[in-house]
Design an enzyme around this catalytic site. Structure first.
Site, PDB file in Angstrom:
ATOM      1  N   LYS A 293      46.635  41.624  25.832  1.00 27.45           N
ATOM      2  CA  LYS A 293      46.485  41.675  27.071  1.00 27.45           C
ATOM      3  C   LYS A 293      47.402  43.937  26.819  1.00 27.45           C
ATOM      4  O   LYS A 293      48.450  43.840  26.625  1.00 27.45           O
ATOM      5  CB  LYS A 293      46.885  41.535  28.893  1.00 27.45           C
ATOM      6  CG  LYS A 293      47.034  42.005  29.819  1.00 27.45           C
ATOM      7  CD  LYS A 293      47.316  41.859  30.842  1.00 27.45           C
ATOM      8  CE  LYS A 293      46.179  42.380  32.928  1.00 27.45           C
ATOM      9  NZ  LYS A 293      47.389  41.801  33.235  1.00 27.45           N
TER      10      LYS A 293
ATOM     11  N   SER B 274      43.734  40.745  37.249  1.00 33.88           N
ATOM     12  CA  SER B 274      43.902  41.992  36.620  1.00 33.88           C
ATOM     13  C   SER B 274      43.765  41.407  34.457  1.00 33.88           C
ATOM     14  O   SER B 274      43.320  42.396  34.122  1.00 33.88           O
ATOM     15  CB  SER B 274      45.078  43.106  36.542  1.00 33.88           C
ATOM     16  OG  SER B 274      46.625  42.259  37.124  1.00 33.88           O
TER      17      SER B 274
ATOM     18  N   SER C 169      46.490  37.518  38.282  1.00 36.67           N
ATOM     19  CA  SER C 169      46.335  38.141  37.133  1.00 36.67           C
ATOM     20  C   SER C 169      46.482  36.891  36.394  1.00 36.67           C
ATOM     21  O   SER C 169      45.230  37.558  35.222  1.00 36.67           O
ATOM     22  CB  SER C 169      47.039  39.328  36.914  1.00 36.67           C
ATOM     23  OG  SER C 169      46.512  40.478  37.999  1.00 36.67           O
TER      24      SER C 169
HETATM   25  N1  GLN Z   1      45.806  40.909  42.309  1.00 34.27           N
HETATM   26  C1  GLN Z   1      47.655  41.282  42.794  1.00 34.27           C
HETATM   27  C2  GLN Z   1      47.370  42.653  43.041  1.00 34.27           C
HETATM   28  O1  GLN Z   1      46.431  44.076  42.847  1.00 34.27           O
HETATM   29  C3  GLN Z   1      47.541  41.011  41.770  1.00 34.27           C
HETATM   30  C4  GLN Z   1      47.127  41.627  40.407  1.00 34.27           C
HETATM   31  C5  GLN Z   1      48.604  40.817  39.591  1.00 34.27           C
HETATM   32  O2  GLN Z   1      48.913  39.263  39.557  1.00 34.27           O
HETATM   33  N2  GLN Z   1      48.847  41.049  38.316  1.00 34.27           N
HETATM   34  O3  GLN Z   1      48.213  42.951  43.228  1.00 34.27           O
END
Ligand code: GLN
Length: 488
Positions: free
Chosen positions: A76, A151, A175
């Site tokens: 990532k 994400s 994410s």
């Molecule tokens: N969807 C969640 C957010 O937007 C989690 C994102 C994540 O785990 N990085 O914060």
């Protein structure tokens, strides 16, 4: 080669069936041919990939291979990679080439694994669809009109489309698990503090945790073996020694007590997903586990709690992007104030700005007690719910998401609808627990993820529960039509 598990690739390299250069070349060719359709990678440095692969081949030939020597892994684009751009999906870091490796990257490098490329993601890991990236949205390999989740959507799509055998992700509120669910792959978010956060661009420091994403629990265990462990340079990393996460794979599930939180099976869960999860649970029963209804009574408070704490921490973490130190700088600022404001106006996208505004508001002197302090108190209650459950059961199971992947654009103008996607994943981060998602079937051709939640530092057990399921089912072996064929 491209459809082999990490375990099979390790065996193939050892048996000299192929070299790391051949293996890496195969994935590079697939990325070049297929990734324009998915947009799962931001940066791929072919020369560096092939040089690392050649070095791995020498190490294998010299009989000095470690487990992952020669295995290409996609990372990532949130992990700092020495000499390779690390954008975090943001214009702010579009020009940022770190002078050091994240601890996690360093550990993989020491093993001789090959950095295949840096994967696309929601900007600064904020999102559930990988649509907020400065580099454009990622598409779901199962159906390119759908989002891959987020994400870590680039990592999930790359593995699902067989562009990488395995990848890394980060999970602040879901994410790793949510994109794994949407793309039909396996991903684990370890216990908070299990994997070093050094060199991982910070979003919400009390929630962020890195983990592996691959086809199977066994492959995740192999990667986690390299990633986990104490890091003296990360004061929140745990001193508890890491385990061999493959050691318990195969243990019987006889007598295992699986808790089903009633709040995870109620209103909001789509019928098709519910049926797949119920079917998956029958497999655990067939293997001797018992299902026990449990309750997480503060579940309805997880979204508001998370969406105060995460933006609050994000707003302080992102204050470092000021146009002075590194990253984007606006041109010709007239004074310091202009430098700050225009740099941030230009460098950050809409979702990041929204989080900074919410976070700054929640932390401001007049509102701190009402929002941030209150959220921390509720966080404690959410954590206590899990402690009470784990007095009755060994692991908790339920859906990863309310439904399968949604269409690109369907929620991008409605942040609250997007935040609701995280309803079953956020509490795990708030409580610091390990959680994973494994493929559990399909609804109308779209993958469904089963979530498993364990006790603190219960990764071995979670991976074993997932592995036992994968020995008896083949959902994790299904491939999207577009990924089959191409360079073998
Ligand atoms: N969807 C969640 C957010 O937007 C989690 C994102 C994540 O785990 N990085 O914060």
């Amino acid at each position: 080669m491209h459809d082999k598990s990490v375990a099979q690739l390790i065996a193939g390299l050892r048996a000299k069936q192929f070299t790391s250069v051949e293996l890496s070349r195969c994935f590079l060719d697939r990325i070049a041919a297929l990734d324009p359709g998915y947009n799962s990678f931001i940066t791929v440095d072919e020369t560096a990939v092939l040089a690392a692969a050649a070095a791995a081949d020498e190490r294998i030939a010299a009989g000095e291979a470690a487990t992952l020597t020669g295995i290409p892994i996609a990372h990532k684009d949130i992990f700092c990679t020495n000499g390779i751009r690390t954008s975090c999906g943001s214009r702010m870091l579009d020009n940022f080439v770190p002078p050091y490796d994240a601890t996690l990257i360093d550990k993989f490098n020491r093993e001789g694994a090959v950095i295949l490329g840096k994967t696309n993601m929601d900007e600064f890991a904020m999102g559930s669809s990988s649509e907020s990236s400065y580099y454009g949205p990622v598409r779901n390999p199962w159906d390119s009109s759908l989002v891959p989740g987020g994400s870590s959507g680039g990592s999930a799509a790359a593995v699902a489309a067989l562009l990488a055998p395995a990848a890394t992700g980060t999970d602040t509120g879901g994410s790793i698990r949510q994109p794994a669910a949407f793309c039909g792959i396996t991903g684990i978010k370890p216990t908070y503090g299990r994997v070093s956060r050094l060199g991982m661009v910070a979003f919400a420091s009390s929630l962020d945790q890195a983990g592996p994403m691959a086809h199977s629990a066994e492959d995740c265990a192999l990667l986690l073996n390299s990633m986990a462990g104490y890091d003296p340079l990360d004061s929140t990393s745990s001193e508890l020694p890491a385990e061999d996460y493959t050691a318990r794979l195969g243990d019987s599930l006889q007598g295992l007590r699986i808790g089903l939180p009633k709040e995870y099976f109620g209103e909001g869960l789509q019928a098709g997903t519910a049926r797949r999860i119920e079917q998956a649970l029958k497999e655990f029963e067939a293997q001797g586990a018992t299902l026990v209804e449990v309750s997480l009574p503060h579940s309805h408070l997880t979204i508001p709690t998370y969406y105060v704490i995460a933006p609050a921490e994000a707003s302080t973490n992102l204050s470092r992007f000021d146009g002075v130190r590194y990253g984007h700088r606006c041109s010709d600022p007239i004074d310091l104030h202009d430098l700050y404001t225009r740099t941030r106006e230009e460098g950050f996208g809409a979702e990041v700005k929204r989080r900074i505004l919410i976070g700054t508001y929640a932390l401001s002197a007049g509102y701190y007690d009402a929002y941030y302090k209150k959220a921390q108190q509720v966080r404690r209650l959410i954590k206590q719910d899990f402690t009470a459950c784990f007095e009755q059961v060994d692991v908790i199971a339920g859906p990863t998401t309310p439904g399968p992947a949604f269409a690109l654009g369907a929620k991008s103008d409605d942040p609250v609808a997007m935040y609701l996607e995280d309803i079953y994943t956020l509490a795990v981060n708030l409580a610091g627990l390990p959680g994973m998602s494994i493929p559990a079937g399909f609804v109308d051709g779209k993958p469904v993820g089963l979530q498993l939640i364990g006790r603190h530092f219960g990764e071995s057990q979670l991976l074993n529960v997932a592995h036992r399921y994968q020995l008896a089912t083949d959902w994790h072996l299904q491939r999207p039509a577009g990924a089959i064929g191409g360079a073998a």
